[in-house]
Enzyme design. Structure first.
Site, short mmCIF file in Angstrom:
data_model
loop_
_atom_site.label_atom_id
_atom_site.label_comp_id
_atom_site.label_asym_id
_atom_site.label_seq_id
_atom_site.Cartn_x
_atom_site.Cartn_y
_atom_site.Cartn_z
N SER A 29 11.51 19.47 36.79
CA SER A 29 11.54 18.00 36.84
C SER A 29 10.21 17.35 36.49
O SER A 29 10.12 16.12 36.44
CB SER A 29 11.98 17.53 38.24
OG SER A 29 13.35 17.77 38.43
N LYS A 74 10.44 14.90 33.72
CA LYS A 74 10.86 13.52 33.99
C LYS A 74 9.64 12.61 34.12
O LYS A 74 9.74 11.40 33.90
CB LYS A 74 11.72 13.48 35.26
CG LYS A 74 13.06 14.19 35.05
CD LYS A 74 13.82 14.44 36.32
CE LYS A 74 15.07 15.26 36.02
NZ LYS A 74 15.78 15.68 37.24
N SER A 114 15.84 11.65 40.78
CA SER A 114 15.62 12.78 39.89
C SER A 114 16.86 13.06 39.04
O SER A 114 17.27 14.21 38.84
CB SER A 114 15.23 14.04 40.70
OG SER A 114 14.82 15.07 39.83
#
Length: 251
Positions: free
Chosen positions: A152, A155, A215
């Site tokens: 992640s 992101k 997320s």
């Protein structure tokens, strides 16, 4: 002769008086005017039976009273449930207090991932680096040059490129876009998501919140399509930004 007649008259009067007085005497004794002796005897027997019954009733009452007294002494009342006396309650509470054992205090659990000096304990194949951003000091590192899946952290780069596109005026924070099929294509079913639905309109700001707070994989892919038109072009821009930032080990 006169004396005999007078005596006879007196005797007759006495006999007459006796005959007349007998019913009166019987009534006074039994409450009836019957002169029959059998009736008198029967009434007397009835009276004796009543006296016997009264004696029996008195005995029953005395026995009941005795039983009631015994019940009160034992702490119970006839016709009700037995109740515990204060002494019994105190003994029960005392016994419960005596048998109760104090619960042991829970000792603070040690974090198995932290060793002496507060340094993290990582598995041999794990990688990490901790840098003080104020002076560049590396405070901790392990396999810091090893290439691993960034997960992640991609992101963070997605959000950075989206904000740069907003600064350039290419898109607006409050602009709304329809969710298209290519924004949701090939997303893993068990991945994190903000539950976007095809055909609904979402603003860029709302997609950024879903990206950084939830997320959401779907939010990241939607922003990639909004910023660059498709996912591969957006990935190429991400790699260019990594080289620009000096991230030589990132792709």
């Amino acid at each position: 002769m006169k004396f005999k007649r007078i005596f006879s008259a007196i005797l007759i009067l006495l006999m007459s008086a006796a005959i007349c007085l007998s019913p009166v005497l019987i009534y006074s004794e039994n409450g009836t005017f019957s002169s029959d002796s059998s009736t008198v005897r029967t009434n007397k027997e009835d009276n004796s039976d009543e006296e016997d019954n009264s004696d029996t009733n008195s005995d029953v009452k005395s026995d009941k009273k005795t039983n009631d007294d015994d019940d009160r002494e034992s702490g119970t009342i006839r016709g009700s449930k037995p109740t515990s006396t204060p002494a019994a309650k105190s003994s029960k509470s005392a016994s419960s207090k005596a048998t109760a054992t104090p619960e042991p205090k829970a000792e603070p659990t040690k974090n198995p991932r932290v060793g002496d000096g507060g340094k993290p304990i990582l598995a041999e194949q794990e990688a990490a680096i901790l840098v003080n951003c104020l002076n560049g000091e590396v405070m901790f590192e392990q396999n810091s040059d090893k290439q691993i899946y960034p997960a992640s952290t991609t992101k963070i780069m997605t959000a950075l490129l989206t904000l740069e596109a907003i600064d350039r005026g290419e898109i607006n924070l409050n602009s709304a876009f329809l969710i298209t099929p290519d924004m949701l294509e090939d997303l893993p079913a068990d991945g994190s998501s903000m539950q976007l639905k095809e055909g609904e309109a979402m603003t860029v700001q709302y997609l950024l919140e879903g990206l950084m707070v939830e997320s959401g994989n779907d939010a990241a892919q939607a922003l990639a399509v909004i910023v660059c038109g498709d996912v591969p072009t957006f990935v190429e821009r991400m790699n260019n930004k990594a080289e620009e930032l000096g991230l030589s080990g990132t792709h």
